[in-house]
Design an enzyme around this catalytic site. Sequence first.
Site: not given
Length: 327
Positions: A201, A228, A13, A77, A230
């Site tokens: 999300n 991602c 990411n 994030c 989280t």
Amino acid sequence: MNIEVLKVHGSGNDFLLIDEMSDTYTFTEEERAKLAISFCNRESELGADGILFVLNSKTADARMRVFNADGSEASMCGNGLRCVARYVCEKLQITKAVIETMKANLQVEKEADLFPEIPTYKVEISPVTFQVKDLPLNLQQETVINEKIPGLSDDLVFTALAVPNPHIVAIVNQEQLESDIQLKLSEYVNGPNPLFPDGVNVSFVRPLRKGHIFVRTFERGVGFTNACGTAMSASSLVTCLVGLNDIEETIEVYNPGGKVRCAVHENDGVYKIDLIGNGTYVYRAVVHTTLSDFSPTTVEKTLFYQNEAQQYEKLQEHATKFIQQTN
């Protein structure tokens, strides 16, 4: 205008980190959004999932602000926080720090390498809430935990939670993971819809074996990403809630970008999650840009971290082999 950036990634990411602790940048809110849209464009020489702005803080060692590729600001994030954790700890020559984020001041610290020669940091993911109003999710009930969401899917059950950015998590099989269900759901809930006015999300989780899961996420404001942070944290918590994994035990979390490690903690019904993984540097660059729309006119890459890239490729190969063995 010249802007110095550090290209970084957590689990693939990727972000552009801009240091406002040392440099005298004075970006307006509109300019931050324009910077993210322009610099993160994959057709440009830079390209990223978002921009990490690192600022001074009155209440912590540093402050992190995250802007997605579409110019929207994210409340948190996890993958970006690991990269900021490394940057701040190395800058201040410390091994533990507190980073101010939109919703909370979070503990971060240097951790033993997740994989040989992979700079690894543990970051706190909190606060956690299951109240639908906190996502927000427009339903006439307080929580959604391992149940169907009316109008979303006839087959899948979801858990809705904010950590603190909003997530819905579904545990799926390989056939569902390989289908287009996740894409259709994600595009629906992140467009005009009656359920999620601010988008959400969406993560699909496939259990691999006890203590090991695979997570793929459609990230609000970005789309499908390599990982991602989280979402992987939220997914780990959900697997504990449904009995697939255990609280206080480490969970190996695999993703399209590699892997991380999570541990879920609970105290009197209050949850927090440790997210442990890489904070990898890719290159440093000076971006020459116009002030009107921040279009990069030229990008001068000044330093490449080739060894870090090579080591992370080895971690990815290791993760891919493990996933293939469990199929």
